[in-house]
Design a protein around this motif. Sequence first.
Motif, PDB file in Angstrom:
ATOM      1  N   UNK A  95      -5.319  -2.367  -0.979  1.00  0.00           N
ATOM      2  CA  UNK A  95      -4.712  -1.178  -0.383  1.00  0.00           C
ATOM      3  C   UNK A  95      -3.889  -1.523   0.856  1.00  0.00           C
ATOM      4  N   UNK A  96      -4.362  -2.487   1.641  1.00  0.00           N
ATOM      5  CA  UNK A  96      -3.573  -2.902   2.813  1.00  0.00           C
ATOM      6  C   UNK A  96      -2.230  -3.473   2.358  1.00  0.00           C
ATOM      7  N   UNK A  97      -2.246  -4.226   1.262  1.00  0.00           N
ATOM      8  CA  UNK A  97      -0.989  -4.778   0.727  1.00  0.00           C
ATOM      9  C   UNK A  97      -0.091  -3.667   0.203  1.00  0.00           C
ATOM     10  N   UNK A  98      -0.698  -2.735  -0.512  1.00  0.00           N
ATOM     11  CA  UNK A  98       0.086  -1.616  -1.063  1.00  0.00           C
ATOM     12  C   UNK A  98       0.761  -0.836   0.068  1.00  0.00           C
ATOM     13  N   UNK A  99      -0.024  -0.487   1.066  1.00  0.00           N
ATOM     14  CA  UNK A  99       0.541   0.305   2.170  1.00  0.00           C
ATOM     15  C   UNK A  99       1.606  -0.516   2.911  1.00  0.00           C
ATOM     16  N   UNK A 100       1.299  -1.789   3.146  1.00  0.00           N
ATOM     17  CA  UNK A 100       2.203  -2.624   3.941  1.00  0.00           C
ATOM     18  C   UNK A 100       3.491  -2.983   3.224  1.00  0.00           C
ATOM     19  N   UNK A 101       3.389  -3.296   1.939  1.00  0.00           N
ATOM     20  CA  UNK A 101       4.590  -3.773   1.242  1.00  0.00           C
ATOM     21  C   UNK A 101       5.279  -2.660   0.450  1.00  0.00           C
ATOM     22  N   UNK A 102       4.520  -1.918  -0.314  1.00  0.00           N
ATOM     23  CA  UNK A 102       5.147  -0.925  -1.209  1.00  0.00           C
ATOM     24  C   UNK A 102       5.597   0.325  -0.460  1.00  0.00           C
ATOM     25  N   UNK A 103       4.823   0.746   0.548  1.00  0.00           N
ATOM     26  CA  UNK A 103       5.218   1.954   1.288  1.00  0.00           C
ATOM     27  C   UNK A 103       5.960   1.605   2.583  1.00  0.00           C
ATOM     28  N   UNK A 104       5.282   0.876   3.478  1.00  0.00           N
ATOM     29  CA  UNK A 104       5.864   0.606   4.793  1.00  0.00           C
ATOM     30  C   UNK A 104       7.215  -0.119   4.658  1.00  0.00           C
ATOM     31  N   UNK A 105       7.176  -1.314   4.073  1.00  0.00           N
ATOM     32  CA  UNK A 105       8.397  -2.133   4.087  1.00  0.00           C
ATOM     33  C   UNK A 105       9.424  -1.717   3.039  1.00  0.00           C
ATOM     34  N   UNK A 106       8.950  -1.444   1.806  1.00  0.00           N
ATOM     35  CA  UNK A 106       9.928  -1.164   0.739  1.00  0.00           C
ATOM     36  C   UNK A 106      10.595   0.193   0.924  1.00  0.00           C
ATOM     37  N   UNK A 107       9.833   1.174   1.387  1.00  0.00           N
ATOM     38  CA  UNK A 107      10.389   2.538   1.431  1.00  0.00           C
ATOM     39  C   UNK A 107      10.670   3.023   2.844  1.00  0.00           C
ATOM     40  N   UNK A 108       9.673   2.970   3.714  1.00  0.00           N
ATOM     41  CA  UNK A 108       9.850   3.656   4.998  1.00  0.00           C
ATOM     42  C   UNK A 108      10.734   2.885   5.978  1.00  0.00           C
ATOM     43  N   UNK A 109      10.665   1.570   5.998  1.00  0.00           N
ATOM     44  CA  UNK A 109      11.520   0.837   6.955  1.00  0.00           C
ATOM     45  C   UNK A 109      13.001   1.151   6.727  1.00  0.00           C
ATOM     46  N   UNK A 110      13.513   1.056   5.487  1.00  0.00           N
ATOM     47  CA  UNK A 110      14.941   1.379   5.315  1.00  0.00           C
ATOM     48  C   UNK A 110      15.259   2.840   5.674  1.00  0.00           C
ATOM     49  N   UNK A 111      14.317   3.747   5.381  1.00  0.00           N
ATOM     50  CA  UNK A 111      14.582   5.156   5.698  1.00  0.00           C
ATOM     51  C   UNK A 111      14.594   5.393   7.206  1.00  0.00           C
TER      52      UNK A 111
END
Length: 210
Positions: A95-111
């Motif tokens: 879950x830490x990987x999912x939140x960190x890579x799939x949500x935080x970095x892949x989606x929210x950082x660019x937004x």
Amino acid sequence: MKLYFSPLACSLAARIVFYEAGADAEFVYVETKAKQVADGSEFHALNPIDQVPILITDEGERLLENAAILQYVADRIPGGLAPASGLERARLQQWLSFVGTELHKACFVPLLDEKAEPAVKAYARDKLPARMAALEHHLSQSAFLLEQLSVADAYLTAVLNWAAHVDVDLGKWPAVKGYFRRMLQRPSVARALAEEVALYQAQQARRASA
Ligand SMILES: N[C@@H](CCC(=O)N[C@@H](CS)C(=O)NCC(=O)O)C(=O)O
């Protein structure tokens, strides 16, 4: 322990964890844009990619990366916020990987990044529904990411808190929205957010007048 943070950044997760456990920590403000650290430390020397969170352990060791910091902190304070071993520990890391890579970095950082081109933002926005649908499916069956509250919930809460700022309507995923509401009601989260919102507003005012 000493945590270098920026208001409402992903470092919020570690603050939530300290408060949840009633544990002491020293919080040091970092102005990430100007790369200035409130205690006079050289930011680039603390983290060569100029990012928070940065943790200094009680032994003076420096630790980087949110997933590692959250697990390290959880292992050293009360609260049982990280399973000790085995499959449950692996699930926490999942879950830490999912939140960190799939949500935080892949989606929210660019937004969130004001320098990101519209095409980059569109690419990130396009990635979000499948990831949020996976989260929705899980949280419609479970109150937390694991069977009980863990540091992964603190990280997810810090990330979901950005949704409103980037025009992501959590109402499309009712279980996620309900989870986020419940997390906001936890005294640890309410306290951490109230403190960091005040610091964020002061930071924005300073930046505007600079
Ligand atoms: N991979 C890092 C990412 C940390 C990160 O993205 N930090 C952001 C705030 S959420 C940051 O410090 N940004 C400042 C910048 O990049 O200038 C981790 O998991 O700790």
